[in-house]
Scaffold this motif. Structure first.
Motif, PDB file in Angstrom:
ATOM      1  N   ALA A 197       0.853  -1.185   0.000  1.00 55.46           N
ATOM      2  CA  ALA A 197       0.000   0.000   0.000  1.00 55.46           C
ATOM      3  C   ALA A 197       0.888   1.234   0.000  1.00 55.46           C
ATOM      4  N   ILE A 198       0.337   2.360  -0.419  1.00 57.01           N
ATOM      5  CA  ILE A 198       1.083   3.621  -0.477  1.00 57.01           C
ATOM      6  C   ILE A 198       0.317   4.675   0.324  1.00 57.01           C
ATOM      7  N   LEU A 199       1.038   5.411   1.151  1.00 57.74           N
ATOM      8  CA  LEU A 199       0.442   6.476   1.946  1.00 57.74           C
ATOM      9  C   LEU A 199       0.654   7.823   1.268  1.00 57.74           C
ATOM     10  N   TYR A 200      -0.370   8.675   1.341  1.00 59.48           N
ATOM     11  CA  TYR A 200      -0.271  10.065   0.884  1.00 59.48           C
ATOM     12  C   TYR A 200      -0.631  10.965   2.060  1.00 59.48           C
ATOM     13  N   SER A 201      -0.061  12.148   2.052  1.00 56.59           N
ATOM     14  CA  SER A 201      -0.296  13.071   3.170  1.00 56.59           C
ATOM     15  C   SER A 201      -1.601  13.828   3.033  1.00 56.59           C
ATOM     16  N   GLN A 202      -2.227  13.788   1.860  1.00 58.45           N
ATOM     17  CA  GLN A 202      -3.454  14.542   1.641  1.00 58.45           C
ATOM     18  C   GLN A 202      -4.358  13.756   0.709  1.00 58.45           C
ATOM     19  N   ALA A 203      -5.659  13.771   1.002  1.00 63.25           N
ATOM     20  CA  ALA A 203      -6.603  13.005   0.200  1.00 63.25           C
ATOM     21  C   ALA A 203      -6.687  13.532  -1.227  1.00 63.25           C
ATOM     22  N   PHE A 204      -6.609  14.848  -1.387  1.00 63.26           N
ATOM     23  CA  PHE A 204      -6.736  15.446  -2.724  1.00 63.26           C
ATOM     24  C   PHE A 204      -5.609  14.982  -3.634  1.00 63.26           C
ATOM     25  N   THR A 205      -4.392  14.952  -3.117  1.00 65.39           N
ATOM     26  CA  THR A 205      -3.252  14.557  -3.945  1.00 65.39           C
ATOM     27  C   THR A 205      -3.228  13.061  -4.220  1.00 65.39           C
ATOM     28  N   THR A 206      -3.907  12.276  -3.387  1.00 67.61           N
ATOM     29  CA  THR A 206      -3.906  10.827  -3.587  1.00 67.61           C
ATOM     30  C   THR A 206      -4.529  10.462  -4.928  1.00 67.61           C
ATOM     31  N   ILE A 207      -5.761  10.897  -5.134  1.00 68.99           N
ATOM     32  CA  ILE A 207      -6.461  10.517  -6.363  1.00 68.99           C
ATOM     33  C   ILE A 207      -5.873  11.243  -7.566  1.00 68.99           C
ATOM     34  N   LEU A 208      -5.321  12.451  -7.357  1.00 72.77           N
ATOM     35  CA  LEU A 208      -4.660  13.161  -8.456  1.00 72.77           C
ATOM     36  C   LEU A 208      -3.430  12.416  -8.955  1.00 72.77           C
ATOM     37  N   SER A 209      -2.837  11.596  -8.107  1.00 73.35           N
ATOM     38  CA  SER A 209      -1.663  10.823  -8.491  1.00 73.35           C
ATOM     39  C   SER A 209      -2.054   9.450  -9.033  1.00 73.35           C
ATOM     40  N   VAL A 210      -3.061   8.834  -8.429  1.00 75.65           N
ATOM     41  CA  VAL A 210      -3.386   7.440  -8.758  1.00 75.65           C
ATOM     42  C   VAL A 210      -3.975   7.316 -10.163  1.00 75.65           C
ATOM     43  N   ILE A 211      -4.988   8.119 -10.483  1.00 74.70           N
ATOM     44  CA  ILE A 211      -5.669   7.952 -11.770  1.00 74.70           C
ATOM     45  C   ILE A 211      -4.742   8.239 -12.948  1.00 74.70           C
ATOM     46  N   PRO A 212      -4.011   9.387 -12.995  1.00 81.05           N
ATOM     47  CA  PRO A 212      -3.086   9.590 -14.127  1.00 81.05           C
ATOM     48  C   PRO A 212      -1.958   8.568 -14.184  1.00 81.05           C
ATOM     49  N   CYS A 213      -1.654   7.925 -13.044  1.00 79.87           N
ATOM     50  CA  CYS A 213      -0.587   6.926 -13.026  1.00 79.87           C
ATOM     51  C   CYS A 213      -1.004   5.667 -13.788  1.00 79.87           C
ATOM     52  N   PHE A 214      -2.266   5.247 -13.653  1.00 86.19           N
ATOM     53  CA  PHE A 214      -2.724   4.007 -14.272  1.00 86.19           C
ATOM     54  C   PHE A 214      -3.417   4.229 -15.612  1.00 86.19           C
ATOM     55  N   SER A 215      -4.132   5.315 -15.754  1.00 87.80           N
ATOM     56  CA  SER A 215      -4.896   5.561 -16.976  1.00 87.80           C
ATOM     57  C   SER A 215      -4.221   6.664 -17.783  1.00 87.80           C
ATOM     58  N   LYS A 216      -3.814   6.329 -19.022  1.00 83.14           N
ATOM     59  CA  LYS A 216      -3.068   7.264 -19.870  1.00 83.14           C
ATOM     60  C   LYS A 216      -3.907   7.650 -21.090  1.00 83.14           C
TER      61      LYS A 216
END
Length: 310
Positions: A197-216
């Motif tokens: 699992a990966i921890l993020y310090s803020q909820a907003f930045t979590t999804i901003l990182s996850v979706i562009p990481c997997f979906s191009k």
């Protein structure tokens, strides 16, 4: 014996007079001018025949250059106005600075007056300073599980602050990762049944990182139309092909999934098999609704999609 003496040959190089020199220079200048003028005329004729707009643009450009070179230059140094001490004092006395904060409107003042003022800590149950001291259930807080007013958590939080300080003060990839972060990631991975699992310090930045990481670019996202702002921004950053379905409507979601798979049928080339995602929320931020996860998982397996759940 007779002797013969040869007379010296006449000088064939004669010096030109000044009048002849001036005449030759004028002839050369006239010839050069005629040649240049004919070349310009020939260029104008050819360019006008091929592209009249180009000739018009060049004439305008030449006219602008001539106008700019001949116009009167503005010199800022000649426009300085010297003020006397009396005039300066009068201007200072008349000057009224604008307020740093504008005056509140009647609506803003009324809204501010009605804002709830808490008497004590912000938890699942609070007391209002304007009330009668009665404890009220707080629905306007992110403290869903009551961690703030839990005495055991408060004790552990104090111990952790004394050991590690207030924050890591650095990004995770540099020097912001602590041993407690790694331990928490292991516990979270074990809880959800995954390897990591990966921890993020803020909820907003979590999804901003996850979706562009997997979906191009070229991939497909099918998203609920009521997802929150951070999900909308993440979907836009991914540059994927996006389809929307009605909020929590599984019948409409199935219709969209069928349409997407029909469009991909018989597709060839590099993007013949794009990655496909269903993007939604577990508990919707804007509406408070809960996603029907059982139905989502069933549709995901049926139509070969992945789920990104916020």
């Amino acid at each position: 014996m007779a002797s013969f003496s040869a007379a010296s040959p006449p000088d064939l190089l004669l010096a030109a007079t000044p009048e002849e020199d001036d005449g030759s220079q004028r002839g050369l200048l006239r010839t050069a001018w005629d040649f240049s003028f004919r070349m310009v005329l020939q260029y104008i004729k050819n360019s006008y025949k091929d592209d009249p707009f180009r000739t018009f643009l060049e004439v305008c450009l030449i006219g602008f250059i001539i106008w700019y070179m001949t116009k009167q230059k503005y010199n800022i140094g000649n426009n300085e106005i010297e003020l006397s001490e009396k005039e300066i004092d009068e201007l200072v006395d008349d000057w009224k600075p604008e307020p740093l904060v504008p005056e509140l409107t009647d609506f803003e003042r009324e809204t501010l007056d009605k804002a709830a003022l808490l008497d004590g800590p912000n938890g699942t149950k609070v007391r209002l300073a304007s009330g009668n001291g009665k404890a009220l259930l707080n629905f306007a807080s992110y403290n869903f599980l009551g961690f703030i007013d839990n005495p055991d958590f408060e004790k552990r939080a104090i111990e952790t602050l004394r050991k590690y300080g207030v924050g890591s003060c650095g990004p995770p990839g540099f020097y912001g990762t602590l041993d407690v972060h790694m331990e928490l990631e292991k516990h979270l991975a074990a809880f959800v049944g995954h390897s990591a699992a990966i921890l993020y310090s803020q909820a907003f930045t979590t999804i901003l990182s996850v979706i562009p990481c997997f979906s191009k670019r070229g991939d497909i996202i099918v998203a609920d139309e009521a997802v929150n702002f951070s999900l909308q921004q993440a979907i836009a950053l991914s540059r994927s092909k996006v389809y929307w379905y009605k909020h929590n409507d599984m019948a409409d979601l199935e219709r969209v999934l069928q349409d997407v798979n029909k469009q991909l049928t018989g597709r060839r080339g590099k993007n013949a098999l794009p990655r496909k995602f269903i993007v939604t929320e577990g508990l919707f931020h804007n509406t408070g609704d809960i996603s029907p996860l059982k139905n989502l998982v069933e549709l995901k397996h049926r139509y070969k999609f992945r789920i990104i759940l916020d």
